[in-house]
Design an enzyme around this catalytic site. Structure first.
Site, PDB file in Angstrom:
ATOM      1  N   HIS A  27      -3.141  -4.026 -15.582  1.00 23.60           N
ATOM      2  CA  HIS A  27      -3.676  -5.035 -14.661  1.00 23.60           C
ATOM      3  C   HIS A  27      -4.856  -5.754 -15.310  1.00 23.60           C
ATOM      4  O   HIS A  27      -5.786  -5.116 -15.773  1.00 23.60           O
ATOM      5  CB  HIS A  27      -4.133  -4.377 -13.345  1.00 23.60           C
ATOM      6  CG  HIS A  27      -3.019  -4.141 -12.386  1.00 23.60           C
ATOM      7  ND1 HIS A  27      -3.218  -4.076 -11.021  1.00 23.60           N
ATOM      8  CD2 HIS A  27      -1.689  -3.963 -12.577  1.00 23.60           C
ATOM      9  CE1 HIS A  27      -2.050  -3.881 -10.412  1.00 23.60           C
ATOM     10  NE2 HIS A  27      -1.105  -3.802 -11.344  1.00 23.60           N
ATOM     11  N   TYR A  76      -8.925  -5.471  -2.612  1.00 26.38           N
ATOM     12  CA  TYR A  76      -9.976  -4.755  -1.878  1.00 26.38           C
ATOM     13  C   TYR A  76     -10.413  -5.669  -0.729  1.00 26.38           C
ATOM     14  O   TYR A  76     -10.681  -6.849  -0.943  1.00 26.38           O
ATOM     15  CB  TYR A  76     -11.179  -4.491  -2.787  1.00 26.38           C
ATOM     16  CG  TYR A  76     -10.946  -3.423  -3.837  1.00 26.38           C
ATOM     17  CD1 TYR A  76     -10.307  -3.716  -5.041  1.00 26.38           C
ATOM     18  CD2 TYR A  76     -11.363  -2.112  -3.622  1.00 26.38           C
ATOM     19  CE1 TYR A  76     -10.096  -2.733  -6.001  1.00 26.38           C
ATOM     20  CE2 TYR A  76     -11.159  -1.123  -4.588  1.00 26.38           C
ATOM     21  CZ  TYR A  76     -10.522  -1.447  -5.765  1.00 26.38           C
ATOM     22  OH  TYR A  76     -10.308  -0.478  -6.712  1.00 26.38           O
ATOM     23  N   PRO A 105     -13.892   6.835  -3.697  1.00 25.43           N
ATOM     24  CA  PRO A 105     -12.832   6.245  -4.530  1.00 25.43           C
ATOM     25  C   PRO A 105     -12.880   4.716  -4.632  1.00 25.43           C
ATOM     26  O   PRO A 105     -12.099   4.123  -5.340  1.00 25.43           O
ATOM     27  CB  PRO A 105     -11.547   6.710  -3.848  1.00 25.43           C
ATOM     28  CG  PRO A 105     -11.925   7.187  -2.510  1.00 25.43           C
ATOM     29  CD  PRO A 105     -13.363   7.540  -2.547  1.00 25.43           C
ATOM     30  N   LYS A 142     -13.235   5.611  -9.924  1.00 29.31           N
ATOM     31  CA  LYS A 142     -13.939   6.268 -11.027  1.00 29.31           C
ATOM     32  C   LYS A 142     -13.683   7.765 -11.139  1.00 29.31           C
ATOM     33  O   LYS A 142     -13.969   8.369 -12.168  1.00 29.31           O
ATOM     34  CB  LYS A 142     -15.451   6.045 -10.882  1.00 29.31           C
ATOM     35  CG  LYS A 142     -15.869   4.613 -11.136  1.00 29.31           C
ATOM     36  CD  LYS A 142     -15.681   4.222 -12.602  1.00 29.31           C
ATOM     37  CE  LYS A 142     -15.327   2.767 -12.743  1.00 29.31           C
ATOM     38  NZ  LYS A 142     -14.075   2.526 -13.465  1.00 29.31           N
ATOM     39  N   TYR A 181     -15.854  -1.681 -13.668  1.00 28.35           N
ATOM     40  CA  TYR A 181     -14.543  -1.298 -13.160  1.00 28.35           C
ATOM     41  C   TYR A 181     -13.603  -0.904 -14.311  1.00 28.35           C
ATOM     42  O   TYR A 181     -12.900   0.109 -14.224  1.00 28.35           O
ATOM     43  CB  TYR A 181     -13.919  -2.450 -12.363  1.00 28.35           C
ATOM     44  CG  TYR A 181     -12.742  -2.022 -11.501  1.00 28.35           C
ATOM     45  CD1 TYR A 181     -11.463  -1.906 -12.049  1.00 28.35           C
ATOM     46  CD2 TYR A 181     -12.908  -1.700 -10.157  1.00 28.35           C
ATOM     47  CE1 TYR A 181     -10.387  -1.496 -11.273  1.00 28.35           C
ATOM     48  CE2 TYR A 181     -11.832  -1.293  -9.375  1.00 28.35           C
ATOM     49  CZ  TYR A 181     -10.578  -1.193  -9.934  1.00 28.35           C
ATOM     50  OH  TYR A 181      -9.499  -0.771  -9.174  1.00 28.35           O
TER      51      TYR A 181
HETATM   52  P1  FAS Z   1      -8.956  18.484  -9.201  1.00 27.12           P
HETATM   53  O1  FAS Z   1      -9.640  18.758  -7.941  1.00 27.12           O
HETATM   54  O2  FAS Z   1      -7.973  17.407  -9.380  1.00 27.12           O
HETATM   55  O3  FAS Z   1      -8.360  19.786  -9.882  1.00 27.12           O
HETATM   56  C1  FAS Z   1      -9.006  21.029  -9.758  1.00 27.12           C
HETATM   57  C2  FAS Z   1      -7.936  22.116  -9.803  1.00 27.12           C
HETATM   58  O4  FAS Z   1      -8.596  23.387  -9.771  1.00 27.12           O
HETATM   59  C3  FAS Z   1      -7.016  22.065  -8.593  1.00 27.12           C
HETATM   60  O5  FAS Z   1      -5.672  22.106  -9.002  1.00 27.12           O
HETATM   61  C4  FAS Z   1      -7.403  23.304  -7.784  1.00 27.12           C
HETATM   62  O6  FAS Z   1      -6.302  23.894  -7.111  1.00 27.12           O
HETATM   63  C5  FAS Z   1      -7.923  24.234  -8.867  1.00 27.12           C
HETATM   64  N1  FAS Z   1      -8.879  25.223  -8.355  1.00 27.12           N
HETATM   65  C6  FAS Z   1      -9.838  25.048  -7.426  1.00 27.12           C
HETATM   66  N2  FAS Z   1     -10.515  26.192  -7.223  1.00 27.12           N
HETATM   67  C7  FAS Z   1      -9.967  27.123  -8.059  1.00 27.12           C
HETATM   68  C8  FAS Z   1     -10.215  28.500  -8.307  1.00 27.12           C
HETATM   69  N3  FAS Z   1     -11.188  29.140  -7.663  1.00 27.12           N
HETATM   70  N4  FAS Z   1      -9.445  29.143  -9.219  1.00 27.12           N
HETATM   71  C9  FAS Z   1      -8.471  28.477  -9.896  1.00 27.12           C
HETATM   72  N5  FAS Z   1      -8.173  27.174  -9.695  1.00 27.12           N
HETATM   73  C10 FAS Z   1      -8.917  26.513  -8.783  1.00 27.12           C
HETATM   74  N6  FAS Z   1     -10.134   9.300  -7.772  1.00 27.12           N
HETATM   75  C11 FAS Z   1      -9.858   8.017  -8.090  1.00 27.12           C
HETATM   76  O7  FAS Z   1     -10.237   7.566  -9.182  1.00 27.12           O
HETATM   77  N7  FAS Z   1      -9.159   7.206  -7.201  1.00 27.12           N
HETATM   78  C12 FAS Z   1      -8.717   7.694  -5.993  1.00 27.12           C
HETATM   79  O8  FAS Z   1      -8.097   6.974  -5.222  1.00 27.12           O
HETATM   80  C13 FAS Z   1      -8.974   9.025  -5.632  1.00 27.12           C
HETATM   81  N8  FAS Z   1      -8.512   9.532  -4.433  1.00 27.12           N
HETATM   82  C14 FAS Z   1      -8.820  10.827  -4.112  1.00 27.12           C
HETATM   83  C15 FAS Z   1      -8.380  11.390  -2.893  1.00 27.12           C
HETATM   84  C16 FAS Z   1      -8.711  12.707  -2.538  1.00 27.12           C
HETATM   85  C17 FAS Z   1      -8.231  13.300  -1.238  1.00 27.12           C
HETATM   86  C18 FAS Z   1      -9.476  13.496  -3.434  1.00 27.12           C
HETATM   87  C19 FAS Z   1      -9.862  14.928  -3.074  1.00 27.12           C
HETATM   88  C20 FAS Z   1      -9.900  12.965  -4.647  1.00 27.12           C
HETATM   89  C21 FAS Z   1      -9.564  11.628  -4.993  1.00 27.12           C
HETATM   90  N9  FAS Z   1      -9.966  11.068  -6.220  1.00 27.12           N
HETATM   91  C22 FAS Z   1      -9.697   9.791  -6.555  1.00 27.12           C
HETATM   92  C23 FAS Z   1     -10.686  11.834  -7.160  1.00 27.12           C
HETATM   93  C24 FAS Z   1      -9.694  12.666  -7.908  1.00 27.12           C
HETATM   94  O9  FAS Z   1      -8.732  11.829  -8.515  1.00 27.12           O
HETATM   95  C25 FAS Z   1     -10.477  13.483  -8.892  1.00 27.12           C
HETATM   96  O10 FAS Z   1     -11.447  12.708  -9.577  1.00 27.12           O
HETATM   97  C26 FAS Z   1      -9.597  14.194  -9.884  1.00 27.12           C
HETATM   98  O11 FAS Z   1      -8.643  14.927  -9.177  1.00 27.12           O
HETATM   99  C27 FAS Z   1     -10.501  15.081 -10.742  1.00 27.12           C
HETATM  100  O12 FAS Z   1      -9.705  15.946 -11.443  1.00 27.12           O
HETATM  101  P2  FAS Z   1     -10.190  17.453 -11.690  1.00 27.12           P
HETATM  102  O13 FAS Z   1     -11.592  17.437 -12.147  1.00 27.12           O
HETATM  103  O14 FAS Z   1      -9.127  18.039 -12.547  1.00 27.12           O
HETATM  104  O15 FAS Z   1     -10.224  18.145 -10.258  1.00 27.12           O
HETATM  105  C1  PHB Z   2      -5.140   4.149  -5.541  1.00 23.03           C
HETATM  106  O1  PHB Z   2      -4.195   3.465  -5.989  1.00 23.03           O
HETATM  107  O2  PHB Z   2      -4.962   5.253  -4.986  1.00 23.03           O
HETATM  108  C2  PHB Z   2      -6.541   3.621  -5.653  1.00 23.03           C
HETATM  109  C3  PHB Z   2      -6.780   2.501  -6.438  1.00 23.03           C
HETATM  110  C4  PHB Z   2      -8.083   2.021  -6.549  1.00 23.03           C
HETATM  111  C5  PHB Z   2      -9.114   2.645  -5.857  1.00 23.03           C
HETATM  112  C6  PHB Z   2      -8.869   3.783  -5.083  1.00 23.03           C
HETATM  113  C7  PHB Z   2      -7.568   4.260  -4.968  1.00 23.03           C
HETATM  114  O3  PHB Z   2     -10.388   2.168  -5.955  1.00 23.03           O
END
Ligand code: FAS
Ligand code: PHB
Length: 391
Positions: A74, A202, A294, A298, A386
């Site tokens: 994009h 957005y 989000p 980032k 961004y």
């Molecule tokens: P994660 O949380 O992805 O991974 C951590 C892993 O550790 C999980 O699989 C978990 O099960 C495991 N774990 C936890 N506790 C443990 C334990 N005690 N023992 C063993 N394993 C354990 N970011 C964006 O950029 N855009 C978005 O739109 C966006 N939407 C999101 C929506 C939600 C609901 C959430 C919660 C986050 C969102 N994020 C978004 C942020 C997300 O993408 C994170 O930045 C990303 O998952 C980070 O990756 P990890 O650091 O690997 O953490």
């Molecule tokens: C998404 O596609 O899930 C998304 C994209 C941009 C954002 C947040 C979420 O800032």
């Protein structure tokens, strides 16, 4: 199961998997301990936008083939305010682009390459506990199928997200946390319909924020700002589509293709940073150390830059017997994290309705948006954050 490895990685999300692959390619032995099942991890719908730095790391990890084929580059995004869409030209302003490719796919691709290289991952590892991190001989224990397991290692990488065990293992008198919880959440829907627009939209609207995103040319991701006390069960598909349309500009509302949601969830929004990101032989990376709303896309991208710094530092330790990278890791990662925290906070303040905002706050928000749309310098500042600040 070997009773010793070089690096134990806790968490099989993007941080843990990416770190595991970069270390494996450098000949460093790891084991990943994940509390959930593989299907559970793959069932979570999270991020959608990758910075070029994250794309490069995924390529370096040998997991970029499908992303190159299916990812959507994009060149810009649109911001809709007062029913008018304004484009921010990332490529024209910074020379850089972003890649739209879902976190679920990134996770899947990294799991595939890890399995292909035979590096061990223990899923459904319960009661993971980290011991002796302030010594030169840390160890990690867990329970699997009712049996207690233990492994000795040189280092532990806490990649276990916001609710993980790693940050909780840091001594309370050393750990400093900084947090802002936002008074609203995001209700997200995934639908197998073509996106309403080529690029993301957005939306700042008096009814609340909305975002039109996508996963492919046939799968779309939409969000509307919702109150913190709302339940996803209260939101039928029809109610969601009506609310989204009420916030979109006329053209987008008319062209929106609605359908049955294949995933629907509410995510709370918070800004959070834990410092330092290291204690002894334990290093935190990704959501274990920081959370961003989000709005600025980032979260996943910060996890990537943490992993870039940590993998370089660990490789330098084993290859050159130097700990300079490990000693500098926390400060180096936090410098980039706080700039992304600022940008994510700024985008959230700019585009959301704050229940307790005064008339003055709303006037400032309008002025901020009108200044953005009228100033190339302001658009360049948004664009360079961004697409991702340098590592
Ligand atoms: P994660 O949380 O992805 O991974 C951590 C892993 O550790 C999980 O699989 C978990 O099960 C495991 N774990 C936890 N506790 C443990 C334990 N005690 N023992 C063993 N394993 C354990 N970011 C964006 O950029 N855009 C978005 O739109 C966006 N939407 C999101 C929506 C939600 C609901 C959430 C919660 C986050 C969102 N994020 C978004 C942020 C997300 O993408 C994170 O930045 C990303 O998952 C980070 O990756 P990890 O650091 O690997 O953490
Ligand atoms: C998404 O596609 O899930 C998304 C994209 C941009 C954002 C947040 C979420 O800032």
């Amino acid at each position: 199961m070997s009773k010793r490895t070089q690096v134990v990685i806790i968490g099989s999300g993007p941080s843990g998997l990416l770190l595991g692959q970069l270390l494996h390619k450098a000949g460093i032995d790891t084991i990943i301990l994940e509390q959930k099942s593989k299907d559970y991890v793959l069932g979570r719908i999270r991020a959608g936008v990758l910075e070029q730095g994250a794309v490069a790391l995924i390529e370096e990890a040998g997991a970029g083939e499908r992303m190159r084929r299916e990812g959507l580059p994009h060149d810009g995004t649109e911001i809709c305010f007062g029913g008018v869409r304004h484009r921010i030209d990332f490529k024209g302003l910074t020379g850089k682009t972003v890649m739209v490719y879902g976190q679920t796919e990134v996770t899947h691709d990294l799991m595939d390459v890890r399995e292909a290289c035979g590096a061990p991952t223990v899923y459904e590892a319960e009661d993971v506990a980290i011991h002796d991190i302030a010594t030169d001989n840390p160890r990690v224990t867990w329970t699997k199928d009712g049996r207690r397991e233990e492994i000795a290692c040189d280092f532990v990488a806490g990649c276990d997200g916001f609710h993980g065990v790693s940050r909780r293992t840091m001594p309370a008198d050393i750990l400093r946390t900084f947090e802002r919880v936002y008074p609203f959440g995001w209700l997200g829907v995934l639908v197998d319909k073509p996106p309403v627009s080529e690029e993301l939209i957005y939306v700042s609207h008096e009814r609340g924020f909305a975002l039109c995103s996508m996963r492919s040319h046939t799968r779309s991701r939409y969000y509307v700002q919702c109150n913190l006390d709302e339940k996803v069960e209260e939101w039928s598909d029809d109610r969601f589509w009506d609310e989204l349309k009420s916030r979109l500009d006329t053209r987008a509302a008319a062209e929106l293709q609605t359908g049955a949601s294949i995933e629907k969830s509410i995510a709370p929004l918070r800004s959070f940073v834990a410092e330092p990101m290291r204690h002894g032989r334990l290093f935190l990376a990704g959501d274990a150390a920081h959370i961003v709303p989000p709005t600025g896309a980032k979260g996943l991208n910060l996890a990537a830059s943490d992993v870039a710094y940590l993998s370089q530092a660990l490789i330098e330790h084993y290859r050159n017997r130097s700990d300079a990278g490990l000693d500098a890791y926390s400060q180096r990662a936090l410098a980039r994290i706080w700039k992304a925290e600022r940008f994510s906070w700024w985008m959230t303040q700019l585009l959301h309705n704050f229940p307790d905002s005064s008339g003055f706050d709303r006037k400032i928000q309008t002025a901020e948006l009108e200044y953005l749309f009228s100033s190339k310098a302001a658009q360049t500042a948004l664009a360079e954050n961004y697409v991702g600040l340098p590592y």
